[in-house]
Every structure is written in C-alpha cells, then in structure tokens.
Write a protein that holds these residues in place. Structure first.
Motif, PDB file in Angstrom:
ATOM      1  N   TRP A 188       0.822  -1.205   0.000  1.00 19.21           N
ATOM      2  CA  TRP A 188       0.000   0.000   0.000  1.00 19.21           C
ATOM      3  C   TRP A 188       0.860   1.261   0.000  1.00 19.21           C
ATOM      4  O   TRP A 188       2.032   1.230   0.388  1.00 19.21           O
ATOM      5  CB  TRP A 188      -0.978  -0.006   1.162  1.00 19.21           C
ATOM      6  N   HIS A 189       0.276   2.325  -0.495  1.00 22.57           N
ATOM      7  CA  HIS A 189       0.938   3.624  -0.445  1.00 22.57           C
ATOM      8  C   HIS A 189      -0.112   4.723  -0.485  1.00 22.57           C
ATOM      9  O   HIS A 189      -1.279   4.485  -0.836  1.00 22.57           O
ATOM     10  CB  HIS A 189       1.966   3.787  -1.571  1.00 22.57           C
ATOM     11  N   VAL A 190       0.305   5.925  -0.105  1.00 26.00           N
ATOM     12  CA  VAL A 190      -0.609   7.060   0.026  1.00 26.00           C
ATOM     13  C   VAL A 190      -0.072   8.232  -0.784  1.00 26.00           C
ATOM     14  O   VAL A 190       1.111   8.586  -0.673  1.00 26.00           O
ATOM     15  CB  VAL A 190      -0.760   7.485   1.503  1.00 26.00           C
ATOM     16  N   ILE A 191      -0.924   8.830  -1.595  1.00 23.76           N
ATOM     17  CA  ILE A 191      -0.577  10.048  -2.327  1.00 23.76           C
ATOM     18  C   ILE A 191      -1.284  11.222  -1.656  1.00 23.76           C
ATOM     19  O   ILE A 191      -2.500  11.187  -1.446  1.00 23.76           O
ATOM     20  CB  ILE A 191      -0.974   9.950  -3.806  1.00 23.76           C
ATOM     21  N   THR A 192      -0.510  12.236  -1.308  1.00 19.61           N
ATOM     22  CA  THR A 192      -1.030  13.406  -0.598  1.00 19.61           C
ATOM     23  C   THR A 192      -1.173  14.579  -1.559  1.00 19.61           C
ATOM     24  O   THR A 192      -0.226  14.912  -2.281  1.00 19.61           O
ATOM     25  CB  THR A 192      -0.076  13.801   0.547  1.00 19.61           C
ATOM     26  N   TYR A 193      -2.344  15.207  -1.553  1.00 19.52           N
ATOM     27  CA  TYR A 193      -2.613  16.366  -2.413  1.00 19.52           C
ATOM     28  C   TYR A 193      -2.815  17.613  -1.556  1.00 19.52           C
ATOM     29  O   TYR A 193      -3.418  17.539  -0.477  1.00 19.52           O
ATOM     30  CB  TYR A 193      -3.879  16.141  -3.245  1.00 19.52           C
ATOM     31  N   ASP A 194      -2.329  18.751  -2.064  1.00 18.43           N
ATOM     32  CA  ASP A 194      -2.616  20.000  -1.368  1.00 18.43           C
ATOM     33  C   ASP A 194      -3.616  20.829  -2.166  1.00 18.43           C
ATOM     34  O   ASP A 194      -4.095  20.408  -3.230  1.00 18.43           O
ATOM     35  CB  ASP A 194      -1.334  20.787  -1.071  1.00 18.43           C
ATOM     36  N   ALA A 195      -3.928  22.009  -1.657  1.00 17.62           N
ATOM     37  CA  ALA A 195      -4.966  22.839  -2.265  1.00 17.62           C
ATOM     38  C   ALA A 195      -4.577  23.362  -3.639  1.00 17.62           C
ATOM     39  O   ALA A 195      -5.441  23.792  -4.410  1.00 17.62           O
ATOM     40  CB  ALA A 195      -5.287  24.011  -1.337  1.00 17.62           C
ATOM     41  N   TYR A 196      -3.282  23.321  -3.972  1.00 19.93           N
ATOM     42  CA  TYR A 196      -2.824  23.813  -5.269  1.00 19.93           C
ATOM     43  C   TYR A 196      -2.700  22.696  -6.301  1.00 19.93           C
ATOM     44  O   TYR A 196      -2.285  22.946  -7.434  1.00 19.93           O
ATOM     45  CB  TYR A 196      -1.474  24.517  -5.119  1.00 19.93           C
ATOM     46  N   GLY A 197      -3.030  21.471  -5.897  1.00 26.18           N
ATOM     47  CA  GLY A 197      -2.913  20.346  -6.809  1.00 26.18           C
ATOM     48  C   GLY A 197      -1.558  19.677  -6.793  1.00 26.18           C
ATOM     49  O   GLY A 197      -1.333  18.697  -7.514  1.00 26.18           O
ATOM     50  N   ASP A 198      -0.632  20.183  -5.978  1.00 29.18           N
ATOM     51  CA  ASP A 198       0.669  19.520  -5.832  1.00 29.18           C
ATOM     52  C   ASP A 198       0.488  18.232  -5.036  1.00 29.18           C
ATOM     53  O   ASP A 198      -0.394  18.145  -4.164  1.00 29.18           O
ATOM     54  CB  ASP A 198       1.659  20.435  -5.115  1.00 29.18           C
ATOM     55  N   TYR A 199       1.322  17.249  -5.295  1.00 32.95           N
ATOM     56  CA  TYR A 199       1.164  15.976  -4.596  1.00 32.95           C
ATOM     57  C   TYR A 199       2.504  15.273  -4.426  1.00 32.95           C
ATOM     58  O   TYR A 199       3.473  15.550  -5.143  1.00 32.95           O
ATOM     59  CB  TYR A 199       0.197  15.063  -5.353  1.00 32.95           C
ATOM     60  N   THR A 200       2.554  14.364  -3.462  1.00 32.41           N
ATOM     61  CA  THR A 200       3.722  13.518  -3.233  1.00 32.41           C
ATOM     62  C   THR A 200       3.248  12.111  -2.883  1.00 32.41           C
ATOM     63  O   THR A 200       2.122  11.915  -2.410  1.00 32.41           O
ATOM     64  CB  THR A 200       4.603  14.042  -2.082  1.00 32.41           C
ATOM     65  N   ASP A 201       4.133  11.147  -3.112  1.00 34.44           N
ATOM     66  CA  ASP A 201       3.824   9.735  -2.877  1.00 34.44           C
ATOM     67  C   ASP A 201       4.622   9.244  -1.674  1.00 34.44           C
ATOM     68  O   ASP A 201       5.821   9.518  -1.556  1.00 34.44           O
ATOM     69  CB  ASP A 201       4.198   8.926  -4.122  1.00 34.44           C
ATOM     70  N   SER A 202       3.969   8.507  -0.787  1.00 35.17           N
ATOM     71  CA  SER A 202       4.639   7.984   0.407  1.00 35.17           C
ATOM     72  C   SER A 202       5.702   6.953   0.079  1.00 35.17           C
ATOM     73  O   SER A 202       6.597   6.687   0.886  1.00 35.17           O
ATOM     74  CB  SER A 202       3.615   7.331   1.342  1.00 35.17           C
ATOM     75  N   GLY A 203       5.613   6.356  -1.110  1.00 39.80           N
ATOM     76  CA  GLY A 203       6.450   5.207  -1.413  1.00 39.80           C
ATOM     77  C   GLY A 203       5.725   3.936  -1.014  1.00 39.80           C
ATOM     78  O   GLY A 203       4.814   3.952  -0.179  1.00 39.80           O
ATOM     79  N   LEU A 204       6.110   2.825  -1.602  1.00 36.52           N
ATOM     80  CA  LEU A 204       5.391   1.569  -1.412  1.00 36.52           C
ATOM     81  C   LEU A 204       5.783   0.889  -0.101  1.00 36.52           C
ATOM     82  O   LEU A 204       6.962   0.729   0.201  1.00 36.52           O
ATOM     83  CB  LEU A 204       5.679   0.630  -2.583  1.00 36.52           C
ATOM     84  N   TYR A 205       4.766   0.488   0.664  1.00 35.37           N
ATOM     85  CA  TYR A 205       4.960  -0.253   1.911  1.00 35.37           C
ATOM     86  C   TYR A 205       4.325  -1.634   1.772  1.00 35.37           C
ATOM     87  O   TYR A 205       3.392  -1.819   0.988  1.00 35.37           O
ATOM     88  CB  TYR A 205       4.329   0.485   3.093  1.00 35.37           C
ATOM     89  N   GLN A 206       4.831  -2.580   2.558  1.00 41.46           N
ATOM     90  CA  GLN A 206       4.249  -3.915   2.532  1.00 41.46           C
ATOM     91  C   GLN A 206       4.198  -4.497   3.937  1.00 41.46           C
ATOM     92  O   GLN A 206       4.983  -4.128   4.815  1.00 41.46           O
ATOM     93  CB  GLN A 206       5.054  -4.845   1.626  1.00 41.46           C
ATOM     94  N   PHE A 207       3.242  -5.382   4.155  1.00 37.66           N
ATOM     95  CA  PHE A 207       3.138  -6.115   5.412  1.00 37.66           C
ATOM     96  C   PHE A 207       2.533  -7.476   5.118  1.00 37.66           C
ATOM     97  O   PHE A 207       1.982  -7.711   4.036  1.00 37.66           O
ATOM     98  CB  PHE A 207       2.291  -5.345   6.436  1.00 37.66           C
ATOM     99  N   SER A 208       2.646  -8.386   6.070  1.00 39.88           N
ATOM    100  CA  SER A 208       2.156  -9.750   5.879  1.00 39.88           C
ATOM    101  C   SER A 208       1.113 -10.095   6.930  1.00 39.88           C
ATOM    102  O   SER A 208       1.155  -9.594   8.059  1.00 39.88           O
ATOM    103  CB  SER A 208       3.314 -10.753   5.960  1.00 39.88           C
ATOM    104  N   VAL A 209       0.198 -10.968   6.541  1.00 44.05           N
ATOM    105  CA  VAL A 209      -0.836 -11.458   7.453  1.00 44.05           C
ATOM    106  C   VAL A 209      -0.589 -12.945   7.677  1.00 44.05           C
ATOM    107  O   VAL A 209      -0.480 -13.718   6.720  1.00 44.05           O
ATOM    108  CB  VAL A 209      -2.245 -11.232   6.873  1.00 44.05           C
ATOM    109  N   THR A 210      -0.495 -13.356   8.947  1.00 44.93           N
ATOM    110  CA  THR A 210      -0.311 -14.771   9.268  1.00 44.93           C
ATOM    111  C   THR A 210      -1.673 -15.422   9.487  1.00 44.93           C
ATOM    112  O   THR A 210      -2.718 -14.809   9.269  1.00 44.93           O
ATOM    113  CB  THR A 210       0.538 -14.931  10.541  1.00 44.93           C
ATOM    114  N   SER A 211      -1.655 -16.653   9.956  1.00 49.14           N
ATOM    115  CA  SER A 211      -2.912 -17.336  10.273  1.00 49.14           C
ATOM    116  C   SER A 211      -3.590 -16.651  11.446  1.00 49.14           C
ATOM    117  O   SER A 211      -2.934 -16.194  12.387  1.00 49.14           O
ATOM    118  CB  SER A 211      -2.639 -18.804  10.614  1.00 49.14           C
ATOM    119  N   PHE A 212      -4.899 -16.578  11.414  1.00 54.13           N
ATOM    120  CA  PHE A 212      -5.650 -15.921  12.484  1.00 54.13           C
ATOM    121  C   PHE A 212      -5.734 -16.841  13.701  1.00 54.13           C
ATOM    122  O   PHE A 212      -5.757 -18.048  13.574  1.00 54.13           O
ATOM    123  CB  PHE A 212      -7.061 -15.561  12.016  1.00 54.13           C
TER     124      PHE A 212
END
Length: 230
Positions: A206-230
C-alpha cells in the motif's frame, strides 16, 4: 570415605570454574543528539541558493557530552537517496537540490562504547528561488509498518500528512496484494481507513498520495506487510 572426598573435590572444581566465569560487560549507550537546524517541518530559509540545481543547507545540533564523533545523514524524500558524513563537529553544510523535501538525523558515537544513539528524524524543505508554495511532505506510514506481521482479519490503515503550507486537501490510498496496488479510496480527508479486510497467509502492499490545495502531490512510497494465520 573415598566417595565423599571425590564428591568434595567435584564441588570445589565447580566453585572454582564458576568463579572464573566473568559477567558480560554492559556498555552504556551514547547520549541522544538534539537537532537544531533546519527546523522540523519548515522551509529552510538559511540556505544559500548557489544555482537552479544547488542549494547549500547548513545543519546544526547540540553537542553530546560523551560522543567522540557523529554520523550525519540526510535523505531526499522524493528519490530516497541518502548522503552520510562522519564528523567530530556539531555543524556542517551540504549541497542539496532546491525546493525538495528532505529528512535528516544524527547518530552519536563514542570510542568507549559500541552502542550508538540516534536523534529524532526531522523533515524540512530546502530553499530555492522563486518558490511561493511547496508540495506536501510524503505521507508518513504509521500502521501497518513496512515488514510488519499482523494476525487479524480486519486492520486499520494509518498515516500522517504534513505540509509546510498547512494546506493538505486529501489523500488517495492504494492497497492490494500486487506491488502495483489498485486504488482503495480516493479523496480521503482523514488520516486513516478502518475496517480493511485482509486474508491470512497473504502479503499486502500500500501507499498514500497526498494532495494540497494547489494540486501539488507527493507519494509515500510503497509499503508492505504480511498477514499470518488468524
């Protein structure tokens, strides 16, 4: 009688050996550096614009009493490149790209201990000519963290948005099992998305793109995590 003497000799040997075993050496950590400038989450106005592609930024931090040297690091938040320096001083200047978001930190070192201590990580924008507004900093991912392992079927995606202009408008959140995850939520105005369903024994990106009021934006970069057995 003989068996008793043998027993006493064995006890004496055990005590002697135990007395020769030394306790492990406990090393203290060095003190934590306190950053001074550039100021946290601000535009560095003390920088010198050398050209359209170079700005010289002065960095400073408080001296640590038990430190012999410091490891300085500054990271370009747009391309993840890192500049590191070893110094015995508490100030130095670095040539950086203008109008660019950076993060920096300092690690204290001592010849008396192998245990080092890092400062907090501060973000700032390098100064440049002719810039009146700045894109937001890339979002900080708070949960799940990169490489984290979770064991539940519902999670909450949490991040933090920061802008020197205080004008963040919204976030686009991408989430899925591919390293190019699809859009999960567009135009999110909060810093979290609760009740996200996940499957056991699966890796998510997952990653998050942030926008400001002027339309400028930046990307958090890609993150990952794992889910084990519940």
């Amino acid at each position: 009688m003989r068996s008793r003497l043998i027993f006493l000799c064995i006890i004496a040997m055990v005590i002697s050996i135990a007395g020769c075993v030394k306790s492990p050496t406990v090393f203290p950590a060095t003190g934590k550096p306190q950053l001074l400038t550039p100021v946290l989450n601000q535009v560095c106005t003390t920088g010198t614009v050398v050209s359209d592609s170079v700005t010289t930024i002065p960095f400073s931090w408080k001296a640590v009493a038990d430190a012999d040297s410091y490891e300085f690091a500054v990271e370009n938040l747009l391309n993840d490149s890192v500049i590191t320096k070893i110094t015995t001083k508490t100030a130095l200047s670095i040539d950086l790209l203008p109008n660019t978001p950076y993060a920096w930190w300092v690690i204290s070192r001592s010849l008396k201990t192998p245990i080092t201590t890092s400062s907090d990580v501060w973000k700032f924008y390098s100064s440049g000519s002719g810039t009146l507004t700045y894109a937001p900093f890339p979002a900080e991912i708070d949960a799940p963290l990169f490489g984290e392992v979770v064991n539940q079927s519902m999670i909450t995606l949490v991040w933090k948005g920061i802008s020197v202009d205080n004008n963040i408008k919204s976030y686009d959140v991408y989430f899925g099992t591919s390293n190019t995850p699809p859009l999960l939520k567009k135009g999110e105005t909060y810093n979290e998305i609760p009740d996200v369903s996940v499957k056991a024994n699966t890796t998510y990106y997952w990653h998050v793109i942030t926008y400001d009021a002027y339309g400028d934006y930046t990307d958090s970069g890609l993150y990952q995590f794992s889910v084990t057995s519940f």
